[in-house]
Design an enzyme around this catalytic site. Structure first.
Site, PDB file in Angstrom:
ATOM      1  N   LYS A  22       0.853  -1.205   0.000  1.00 51.03           N
ATOM      2  CA  LYS A  22       0.000   0.000   0.000  1.00 51.03           C
ATOM      3  C   LYS A  22       0.881   1.245   0.000  1.00 51.03           C
ATOM      4  CE  LYS A  22      -1.758   1.550   4.057  1.00 51.03           C
ATOM      5  NZ  LYS A  22      -1.423   2.959   4.359  1.00 51.03           N
ATOM      6  N   ASN A  23       1.942   1.228   0.814  1.00 52.97           N
ATOM      7  CA  ASN A  23       2.735   2.448   1.004  1.00 52.97           C
ATOM      8  C   ASN A  23       3.754   2.680  -0.102  1.00 52.97           C
ATOM      9  OD1 ASN A  23       1.159   2.890   3.161  1.00 52.97           O
ATOM     10  ND2 ASN A  23       2.673   2.329   4.721  1.00 52.97           N
ATOM     11  N   CYS A 116      -5.234  12.237  12.266  1.00 53.83           N
ATOM     12  CA  CYS A 116      -6.035  11.037  12.029  1.00 53.83           C
ATOM     13  C   CYS A 116      -6.036  10.276  13.339  1.00 53.83           C
ATOM     14  CB  CYS A 116      -5.435  10.214  10.885  1.00 53.83           C
ATOM     15  SG  CYS A 116      -3.915   9.435  11.391  1.00 53.83           S
ATOM     16  N   PRO A 122       1.560  16.224  11.442  1.00 54.58           N
ATOM     17  CA  PRO A 122       1.938  17.537  10.905  1.00 54.58           C
ATOM     18  C   PRO A 122       2.607  17.405   9.533  1.00 54.58           C
ATOM     19  CG  PRO A 122       3.477  16.856  12.602  1.00 54.58           C
ATOM     20  CD  PRO A 122       2.365  15.844  12.603  1.00 54.58           C
ATOM     21  N   ILE A 123       2.622  18.488   8.772  1.00 58.71           N
ATOM     22  CA  ILE A 123       3.250  18.445   7.443  1.00 58.71           C
ATOM     23  C   ILE A 123       4.309  19.539   7.293  1.00 58.71           C
ATOM     24  CG2 ILE A 123       1.265  17.394   6.295  1.00 58.71           C
ATOM     25  CD1 ILE A 123       0.518  20.245   5.330  1.00 58.71           C
ATOM     26  N   ASP A 124       4.811  20.024   8.417  1.00 57.65           N
ATOM     27  CA  ASP A 124       5.800  21.118   8.379  1.00 57.65           C
ATOM     28  C   ASP A 124       7.035  20.769   7.546  1.00 57.65           C
ATOM     29  OD1 ASP A 124       6.042  19.277  10.674  1.00 57.65           O
ATOM     30  OD2 ASP A 124       7.910  20.364  11.052  1.00 57.65           O
ATOM     31  N   ARG A 398      -8.617  -0.464   4.405  1.00 57.32           N
ATOM     32  CA  ARG A 398      -7.715   0.579   3.904  1.00 57.32           C
ATOM     33  C   ARG A 398      -6.365  -0.013   3.518  1.00 57.32           C
ATOM     34  NH1 ARG A 398      -6.521   5.128   7.723  1.00 57.32           N
ATOM     35  NH2 ARG A 398      -5.110   5.431   5.986  1.00 57.32           N
TER      36      ARG A 398
HETATM   37  C1  EPZ Z   1       4.111   6.818   6.383  1.00 69.95           C
HETATM   38  O1  EPZ Z   1       3.320   7.841   6.954  1.00 69.95           O
HETATM   39  C2  EPZ Z   1       3.203   5.617   6.264  1.00 69.95           C
HETATM   40  N1  EPZ Z   1       2.101   5.943   5.363  1.00 69.95           N
HETATM   41  C3  EPZ Z   1       2.677   5.232   7.642  1.00 69.95           C
HETATM   42  O2  EPZ Z   1       1.903   4.048   7.477  1.00 69.95           O
HETATM   43  C4  EPZ Z   1       3.863   4.900   8.539  1.00 69.95           C
HETATM   44  O3  EPZ Z   1       3.391   4.637   9.844  1.00 69.95           O
HETATM   45  C5  EPZ Z   1       4.818   6.108   8.585  1.00 69.95           C
HETATM   46  O4  EPZ Z   1       5.207   6.460   7.235  1.00 69.95           O
HETATM   47  C6  EPZ Z   1       6.076   5.816   9.378  1.00 69.95           C
HETATM   48  O5  EPZ Z   1       6.718   4.718   8.838  1.00 69.95           O
HETATM   49  C7  EPZ Z   1       2.309   5.894   4.035  1.00 69.95           C
HETATM   50  O6  EPZ Z   1       3.398   5.619   3.568  1.00 69.95           O
HETATM   51  C8  EPZ Z   1       1.136   6.196   3.172  1.00 69.95           C
HETATM   52  P1  EPZ Z   1       6.159  10.123   8.509  1.00 69.95           P
HETATM   53  P2  EPZ Z   1       3.894   9.359   7.011  1.00 69.95           P
HETATM   54  O7  EPZ Z   1       6.054  11.392   7.752  1.00 69.95           O
HETATM   55  O8  EPZ Z   1       4.638   9.656   5.768  1.00 69.95           O
HETATM   56  C9  EPZ Z   1       6.350  13.331  11.943  1.00 69.95           C
HETATM   57  C10 EPZ Z   1       0.037   2.687   7.717  1.00 69.95           C
HETATM   58  O9  EPZ Z   1      -0.427   2.142   8.734  1.00 69.95           O
HETATM   59  N2  EPZ Z   1       6.269  14.326  10.870  1.00 69.95           N
HETATM   60  O10 EPZ Z   1       7.399   9.289   8.389  1.00 69.95           O
HETATM   61  O11 EPZ Z   1       2.813  10.274   7.414  1.00 69.95           O
HETATM   62  C11 EPZ Z   1       5.011  12.641  12.178  1.00 69.95           C
HETATM   63  O12 EPZ Z   1       4.222  13.405  13.070  1.00 69.95           O
HETATM   64  C12 EPZ Z   1       0.490   4.122   7.785  1.00 69.95           C
HETATM   65  O13 EPZ Z   1       0.206   2.133   6.602  1.00 69.95           O
HETATM   66  C13 EPZ Z   1       6.461  15.666  11.176  1.00 69.95           C
HETATM   67  O14 EPZ Z   1       6.695  16.017  12.319  1.00 69.95           O
HETATM   68  O15 EPZ Z   1       4.921   9.202   8.221  1.00 69.95           O
HETATM   69  C14 EPZ Z   1       5.412  11.337  12.784  1.00 69.95           C
HETATM   70  O16 EPZ Z   1       5.615  11.520  14.187  1.00 69.95           O
HETATM   71  C15 EPZ Z   1       0.213   4.750   9.145  1.00 69.95           C
HETATM   72  N3  EPZ Z   1       6.373  16.589  10.183  1.00 69.95           N
HETATM   73  C16 EPZ Z   1       6.752  11.033  12.139  1.00 69.95           C
HETATM   74  O17 EPZ Z   1       7.209  12.264  11.558  1.00 69.95           O
HETATM   75  C17 EPZ Z   1       6.109  16.238   8.871  1.00 69.95           C
HETATM   76  O18 EPZ Z   1       6.070  17.130   8.010  1.00 69.95           O
HETATM   77  C18 EPZ Z   1       6.682   9.971  11.057  1.00 69.95           C
HETATM   78  O19 EPZ Z   1       5.869  10.478  10.060  1.00 69.95           O
HETATM   79  C19 EPZ Z   1       5.916  14.874   8.587  1.00 69.95           C
HETATM   80  C20 EPZ Z   1       6.002  13.933   9.595  1.00 69.95           C
END
Ligand code: EPZ
Length: 417
Positions: A22-23, A116, A122-124, A398
């Site tokens: 999926k990812n 969620c 966050p997306i900073d 999902r």
């Molecule tokens: C991806 O989410 C995966 N989703 C998640 O899988 C997975 O848990 C996660 O990576 C970690 O491995 C997809 O690939 C579609 P991150 P993503 O950005 O990209 C912080 C599942 O169950 N962060 O690596 O959103 C954030 O808050 C899903 O399949 C910021 O602070 O994960 C988190 O604490 C759930 N600022 C950490 O980084 C940002 O701009 C990891 O987030 C982005 C993230």
């Protein structure tokens, strides 16, 4: 209300093929926006999150349709740059469309994905990087309004956290930017490598994906390609958890053991034995799992946060106490109350969960609250005495392509009602 009814305490046996990741599929579908012509994707799982991404592509002017075992995606006709709320909300990871739409059209307007079930999300890191590449982004009334009238240009980016989504967003946007982009402290997950492999087939010049520094030399345009998604390592980890929780022996066809190192070593600690021959991974679980000791979720190649819930369900049946520390998301223990309703002995305090294994899990009426939490409830129900009923099945859909059929074929008694 759809629910899964599971009659527990049945050993699993046999072999099954692991679905496509999926990812990988989600960022690759976003990246397809940059290509002209028809992409042919193989091993793309049938999931509601994939369907949500296809709906966004269609809305923007592309086409996406299944034909036999392939998903055909053609973005030649893409001319829109606004993604409506209802399409954004369907899947959290739609933020990865931001870089793609901006790179393709020079504009993007989409609603802030918002948090969620598992955390603020966050997306900073995404926004900071795209601004460094020349995007003007304003956040107002829950919307992101982005402009790059002169296109995007290369930049040197260091991520304060190896965010998977931010790494993917930047790789996609940088593929056709003017000049070279480097991402330091990039995420190393296998799905990053899969995205780079696809983009390079389309003509991109991406080096070092899967390592800490990724270099992207921008090219003028990308053309469509054929690509096969890698197997889903989290679905594989979930099936391994089901085997570990039921004392079973299973063969996972296509599972890439190199992507599962941290999960394999944790389950080996609990007494499971593994054998890999060719592209298959065989797990032989002990009659009863031993303690899994201490598990810390970390960025890849550390133990994956997405496997925390299903592995916790297996640990709940172990002979001994296991400790989990969830370092990635701030609210990822929401499956614990439901596991406790099934007799699990679990205490959580902030990031830490202490799981005292018990022989006696019993089926109960429980509700799933997120994707991997739902997988944990199924795992526990397979090991529990009696019948369990799990609602919130839409969460499962999902990320799992027909999990109930897969488990039934392996000898479980799982019915979707
Ligand atoms: C991806 O989410 C995966 N989703 C998640 O899988 C997975 O848990 C996660 O990576 C970690 O491995 C997809 O690939 C579609 P991150 P993503 O950005 O990209 C912080 C599942 O169950 N962060 O690596 O959103 C954030 O808050 C899903 O399949 C910021 O602070 O994960 C988190 O604490 C759930 N600022 C950490 O980084 C940002 O701009 C990891 O987030 C982005 C993230």
């Amino acid at each position: 209300m759809t629910k899964l009814v599971v009659k527990g305490r049945r050993r699993l046996h046999g072999e099954t093929t692991v679905q496509g990741a999926k990812n990988s599929a989600l960022p690759i579908l976003a990246a397809a926006l940059l290509t002209g012509g028809e992409n042919v994707f193989f091993n793309c799982p049938h999931l509601s999150d994939v369907e949500a991404s296809c709906a966004i592509l269609r809305y923007l002017g592309g086409t996406a349709k299944r034909e036999d075992s392939a998903l055909l995606v053609d973005c030649t006709g893409v001319d829109r740059w606004k993604i409506p709320d209802e399409l954004m909300r369907k899947t959290r990871s739609s933020i990865v469309f931001l870089g793609a739409v901006l790179a393709r059209t020079g504009r993007a307007r989409l609603s802030l994905p918002g948090g969620c079930e598992i955390g603020m999300r966050p997306i900073d890191l995404h926004l900071r990087a795209l601004r460094a590449m020349g995007a003007a982004i304003s956040e107002r009334h829950g919307y992101l309004d982005c402009k790059a009238p002169h296109g995007l240009h290369g930049a040197k980016i260091t991520l304060s956290f190896p965010s998977v989504g931010a790494t993917e967003d930047i790789m996609i946007a940088a593929s056709t930017a003017d000049g070279t982009t480097t991402i330091s402290n990039a995420a190393r997950e296998p799905e990053i490598g899969d995205l780079a492999a696809y983009l390079n087939k389309c003509g991109a010049k991406i080096y070092g994906a899967g390592e800490g520094v990724v270099v992207i030399d921008g090219v003028p345009s990308l053309s469509a390609a054929a690509h096969t998604m890698i197997p889903d390592r989290i679905v594989a980890a979930t099936l391994l958890s089901c085997a570990a929780a039921t004392g079973s022996e299973l063969v996972l066809r296509g599972a890439v053991s190199a992507h599962l190192g941290a999960v394999i070593s944790v389950l080996e600690e609990g007494g499971c034995r593994f054998a890999c021959d060719g592209g298959d991974l065989r797990i032989t679980a002990p009659e009863r799992l031993k303690s899994l000791r201490v598990i810390r979720t970390m960025p890849y190649p550390g133990f994956p946060t997405d496997a925390q819930a299903p592995v916790m369900a297996a640990a709940a049946t172990a002979d001994g106490t296991s400790v989990m520390i969830e370092n990635i998301f701030e609210n990822r223990y929401r499956h614990v109350p439901a596991l406790c309703r099934m007799g699990a002995q679990i205490r959580t305090e902030g990031k830490v969960a202490v799981i005292e294994g018990t022989r006696h899990l019993y089926g109960a009426k429980v509700e799933a609250t997120d994707l991997r939490g739902a997988a944990a409830l199924v795992t526990a129900a397979l090991a529990a005495e009696g019948t369990g009923e799990i609602t919130g099945v839409h969460y499962l859909e999902r990320g799992y392509d027909g999990l109930e059929q897969t488990l039934t074929a392996l000898g479980a008694d799982v019915k979707k009602i």
